[in-house]
Scaffold this active site. Sequence first.
Site, PDB file in Angstrom:
ATOM      1  N   SER A 145      -9.705  -3.614   0.150  1.00 39.72           N
ATOM      2  CA  SER A 145      -9.048  -4.843   0.606  1.00 39.72           C
ATOM      3  C   SER A 145      -9.660  -6.039  -0.105  1.00 39.72           C
ATOM      4  O   SER A 145     -10.863  -6.052  -0.401  1.00 39.72           O
ATOM      5  CB  SER A 145      -9.232  -5.028   2.118  1.00 39.72           C
ATOM      6  OG  SER A 145      -8.724  -6.291   2.528  1.00 39.72           O
ATOM      7  N   TYR A 158     -14.983  -5.331   9.675  1.00 42.06           N
ATOM      8  CA  TYR A 158     -13.859  -4.755   8.933  1.00 42.06           C
ATOM      9  C   TYR A 158     -14.047  -4.983   7.429  1.00 42.06           C
ATOM     10  O   TYR A 158     -13.881  -4.058   6.625  1.00 42.06           O
ATOM     11  CB  TYR A 158     -12.546  -5.379   9.386  1.00 42.06           C
ATOM     12  CG  TYR A 158     -11.372  -4.980   8.510  1.00 42.06           C
ATOM     13  CD1 TYR A 158     -10.821  -3.708   8.602  1.00 42.06           C
ATOM     14  CD2 TYR A 158     -10.849  -5.866   7.572  1.00 42.06           C
ATOM     15  CE1 TYR A 158      -9.766  -3.326   7.787  1.00 42.06           C
ATOM     16  CE2 TYR A 158      -9.791  -5.495   6.751  1.00 42.06           C
ATOM     17  CZ  TYR A 158      -9.251  -4.226   6.861  1.00 42.06           C
ATOM     18  OH  TYR A 158      -8.215  -3.849   6.039  1.00 42.06           O
TER      19      TYR A 158
END
Length: 256
Positions: A145, A158
């Site tokens: 990501s 995360y």
Amino acid sequence: MSNRLHNKTALVTGATSNIGRAIAVAFAAEGAHVAVSGRNRERGEEVVSTIRAAGGKADFLRADLDGNAAASRALADEATRALGGRIDILVNNAGIYPSPSTPDTDEETFDRIYAVNVKAPFFLTAAVAPTMIEAGGGAVINLGSWIARLGVPVGAVYSSSKGAMETLTRAWSAEYSPRGIRVNAISPGVVRTPDPAETGDQPGDIMMKGTPAGSFGRPDAIARAAVYLASDEADFVHGTVLDVDGGRTGVAVIAQ
């Protein structure tokens, strides 16, 4: 399509929605037999039906990849059987994304994020790799990501879990490339499937303002990148994190 994955087999985790679904459909359209894995049977069967209606090959394998090593090994075994004895392509896509601030992150949430986002794909890759090596090689694609490399003030756990997957991509490339397995990753920007009922910007859209793309991306963009990395066209691509993020990490974002 050009049949770039003709006679290949693929296991895609988290394939019942969004990016995972798009990857599974794209792989099947390119000739792969796809094991569609996820927790929701109804959504998984819908993906399989879509693939089969278009003339592709797919099977749904229900799995809850909660970080338990046995669950990852069980999915590897089931997928190997469903795909005729071998897995040529593994896509580690399944993940969760709670994004509380650091003080608001309790131990249970911390452990769950790392269990699903890091531990589960770690043990799944460990279980699949020997089958790939025995069959002559294969390709592993991890989902990273943009948020792993560009800090934002929420979701630290995360973000760090996706950073771990990008590091594992490089480490696994060093470990497995001598035995015929190419390992790469895709780092998406903000990606979602637009809902016709939506009005105005949605959460996360603001992160793409001022980028070259100017807005969020769609799952198909990530799927096309995954097809490339899975195909023989990428035979010289090893240990790479491919940014498919609308320019979010590579280009200065100008406030609008």
